[in-house]
Structure formats: structure tokens, C-alpha cells
Design an enzyme around this catalytic site. Sequence first.
Site, short mmCIF file in Angstrom:
data_model
loop_
_atom_site.label_atom_id
_atom_site.label_comp_id
_atom_site.label_asym_id
_atom_site.label_seq_id
_atom_site.Cartn_x
_atom_site.Cartn_y
_atom_site.Cartn_z
N THR A 98 0.87 -1.22 0.06
CA THR A 98 0.17 -0.03 0.09
C THR A 98 0.65 1.24 0.08
OG1 THR A 98 -0.10 0.21 2.48
CG2 THR A 98 -1.69 -1.19 1.31
N GLY A 99 0.24 2.41 -0.51
CA GLY A 99 0.95 3.60 -0.67
C GLY A 99 2.28 3.34 -1.56
N SER A 119 4.22 6.10 -4.49
CA SER A 119 5.02 7.24 -4.13
C SER A 119 6.17 6.93 -3.14
CB SER A 119 3.97 8.63 -3.74
OG SER A 119 4.61 9.73 -3.17
N GLY A 120 7.05 7.81 -3.09
CA GLY A 120 8.28 7.71 -2.05
C GLY A 120 8.75 6.28 -1.46
N ILE A 121 8.38 6.01 -0.59
CA ILE A 121 9.11 4.73 0.09
C ILE A 121 8.35 3.38 -0.42
CG2 ILE A 121 9.12 3.27 2.29
CD1 ILE A 121 9.44 6.12 3.92
N GLY A 122 7.06 3.60 -0.48
CA GLY A 122 6.36 2.23 -1.33
C GLY A 122 6.77 2.14 -2.86
N SER A 158 7.40 4.79 12.37
CA SER A 158 8.28 5.88 12.26
C SER A 158 9.06 6.02 13.70
CB SER A 158 7.28 7.16 11.97
OG SER A 158 7.85 8.50 12.22
N TYR A 195 -0.23 12.26 14.71
CA TYR A 195 0.60 11.58 13.86
C TYR A 195 1.43 10.44 14.47
CZ TYR A 195 4.21 10.01 10.23
OH TYR A 195 5.10 9.45 9.72
P1 NAP Z 1 4.49 9.71 0.37
O1 NAP Z 1 5.44 9.69 -0.81
O2 NAP Z 1 3.61 10.71 0.55
O3 NAP Z 1 3.84 8.45 0.07
C1 NAP Z 1 2.89 8.09 0.94
C2 NAP Z 1 1.99 6.99 0.15
O4 NAP Z 1 0.77 6.66 1.03
C3 NAP Z 1 1.24 7.36 -1.13
O5 NAP Z 1 1.33 6.38 -2.15
C4 NAP Z 1 -0.20 7.81 -0.97
O6 NAP Z 1 -0.98 7.73 -1.94
C5 NAP Z 1 -0.42 6.69 0.19
N1 NAP Z 1 -1.73 6.94 1.04
C6 NAP Z 1 -1.89 8.32 1.90
N2 NAP Z 1 -3.30 7.93 2.21
C7 NAP Z 1 -3.53 7.01 1.74
C8 NAP Z 1 -5.14 6.39 1.77
N3 NAP Z 1 -6.12 6.89 2.44
N4 NAP Z 1 -5.07 5.26 0.95
C9 NAP Z 1 -4.33 4.72 0.19
N5 NAP Z 1 -2.90 5.19 0.09
C10 NAP Z 1 -2.63 6.38 0.83
O7 NAP Z 1 5.30 9.58 1.71
P2 NAP Z 1 6.29 8.33 2.33
O8 NAP Z 1 7.31 9.33 3.10
O9 NAP Z 1 6.80 7.56 1.30
O10 NAP Z 1 5.45 7.72 3.28
C11 NAP Z 1 5.27 6.38 3.23
C12 NAP Z 1 5.04 5.90 5.08
O11 NAP Z 1 6.50 6.24 5.46
C13 NAP Z 1 3.88 6.61 5.46
O12 NAP Z 1 3.43 5.64 6.33
C14 NAP Z 1 4.77 7.58 6.41
O13 NAP Z 1 4.24 7.80 7.74
C15 NAP Z 1 6.11 6.75 6.86
N6 NAP Z 1 7.19 7.60 7.11
C16 NAP Z 1 7.72 8.57 6.47
C17 NAP Z 1 8.77 9.52 6.80
C18 NAP Z 1 9.49 10.38 5.98
O14 NAP Z 1 10.16 11.21 6.42
N7 NAP Z 1 9.30 10.46 4.52
C19 NAP Z 1 9.33 9.02 8.03
C20 NAP Z 1 8.93 8.31 8.99
C21 NAP Z 1 7.60 7.42 8.63
P3 NAP Z 1 -1.44 8.78 -2.66
O15 NAP Z 1 -0.03 9.53 -2.85
O16 NAP Z 1 -2.18 8.56 -4.00
O17 NAP Z 1 -2.47 9.60 -1.59
#
Ligand code: NAP
Length: 249
Positions: free
Chosen positions: A12-13, A16-19, A137, A150
Site C-alpha cells: 500500500t502507498g 510514491s516515495g518509500i512504497g 516512524s 501522527y
Molecule cells: P509519500 O510519498 O507521501 O507516500 C505516501 C503513500 O501513502 C502514497 O502512495 C499515498 O498515496 C499513500 N496514501 C496516503 N493516504 C492513503 C489512503 N488513504 N489510501 C491509500 N493510500 C494512501 O510519503 P512516504 O514518506 O513515502 O510515506 C510512506 C510511509 O512512511 C508513511 O506511512 C509515512 O508515515 C512513513 N514515514 C515517512 C517518513 C518520511 O520522512 N518520509 C518518516 C517516517 C515514516 P496517494 O499519493 O495516492 O495519496
Amino acid sequence: MKKLENKVAVITGANSGIGLATAKLYLQEGAKVVLSGRRQEALDEITAELKGDFIAVKADVAKPEDNKRLIEEATNAYGKIDILFLNAGIAPVAPAHEISEEHYDTLFNTNVKGPILATKEALPHLNDGGTILFTNSIVSQKGFDGLGVYSATKGALRAYQRVLTSEVKSRKIRVNSIAPGPIDTPIYGKMGLPTDVVEEMGKGFAQQVPLGRFGTSEEIAKSALFLASDDASYINGVELEIDGGLSQI
Ligand code: NAP
């Protein structure tokens, strides 16, 4: 030999980004991947870009019916699931005196209810010996202003994972999680803050990290590969901090 040859992974996710970085690496390592995200245009873009055996499914993790359909589409396409990576999440900011019910509900529905219900739907379709991976996180270990709800969602998820690890033990399913520190992904542009505030916040984070910088999605993806693969066959129930040392000092 590729590390995930013939494994079926649901992420899931993944648009974008990590996923997305993890989906790319899993595909390179021979997995069949079900990528899911909310935005159809982002899913269309990656469908045009990615190589390998995958399907893209639009699903909102905050909606129970979407989690059900995601798992149905995954099993219709590939049969049983080996790797469930519950990574989707959001991180909007609100200081304690501004937290609204909507802020709370949106965060908990997406970051907690979503992965818990997706796990419920997936469990009957997971192979014994499979693996469930979450993205937590380090915010549940250290306090960052404005991230109260969060941080609470990620702490709740960690508590849930301890129970899940025990509940699936008879099936030899491993449950692990990654806890990223500051990682350079689009999430910072989605926090509802002006660009200059985000930039200042980013500089502040980087200064606190012993390695002095943000991490990359690719660095997280490598750990998501390790934990999902047989290389981590005796690692179970852990949260792996991938944060340049930030949570350890
Ligand atoms: P990101 O690029 O914004 O990716 C987030 C992903 O989650 C996107 O694919 C987004 O899809 C999806 N998403 C959000 N809400 C959703 C929903 N209701 N249903 C389905 N998909 C949903 O950010 P990321 O940093 O890679 O985040 C991935 C994970 O890492 C998250 O759980 C975040 O809390 C965690 N994290 C990130 C960091 C950091 O510094 N980046 C640090 C600690 C933890 P859409 O774009 O289509 O909405």
C-alpha cells in the site's frame, strides 16, 4: 538467484516515495507485485514506467470496502500472498491546541484503521511462512512539535504489531516494521505547511541526525527487501529504525 523469486507482494502507498521505491526493488528481485495507492493518475504514471509482473489497484486504505477489494484483486490476479507491506500513511501537522476531530479521524483512519483492516482481509490469503511488514516512524519514540496525532497513530500501530506477531505465530508468519527517520519523499509537501516552513523544518531534522542528512526512499526499500526476504528468516516482531541514528541519541 533473486531474493523474492515467485513471491507475491501487496504494497500500500506504492505510487510514491518509500512504497514506490520498494515496489521497484521487489520487482527487480523477482516478485509479483500488487501496487496500491489513492491517486489514479499516479498509478497510471507508474504503470507506464515500471517493468515486471505487477498490477496497480486504486484503493483508499481508510475505507474498509477498499481494503477488501484490494485483497480480492490481488488474489484474483496472483493467488496467495507472501508479503503484505502496509506502508500507506499521511502526516498532516497540527499543534495540540489546534487538533480537530477531522484531523484526528483522518490520521487514525488512514494510519491505523487502514493497515489493521487490510491485515484482517489478507490473513486468510497469506501463505503460512509469509511476512507482514509495516511502516511505522521514529516519531513514536521522540517528540516533534505539531506531530502529536501522527505520532500517536504510529505508536498505536506498534502496539498492535506486538499482538499480531503473537497471534500469527502458529502459521510461522513473521511480523516486522520499519521506522524511518526523515526521508526525502513527497510526504513533506503534503503536510499542509508553506514551502519555506517545510524547508526550515527539514534543515532542523537533518542537523539532529548523526549522519547529518535525510535518508532516501531507496535506503528504506533495501531494508524492506531484507525484512521480507529469507535473509531475515529469524527476525520477527521487531521495529527497525532507519534514521541515520536519530532515535538512538
Ligand atoms: P509519500 O510519498 O507521501 O507516500 C505516501 C503513500 O501513502 C502514497 O502512495 C499515498 O498515496 C499513500 N496514501 C496516503 N493516504 C492513503 C489512503 N488513504 N489510501 C491509500 N493510500 C494512501 O510519503 P512516504 O514518506 O513515502 O510515506 C510512506 C510511509 O512512511 C508513511 O506511512 C509515512 O508515515 C512513513 N514515514 C515517512 C517518513 C518520511 O520522512 N518520509 C518518516 C517516517 C515514516 P496517494 O499519493 O495516492 O495519496
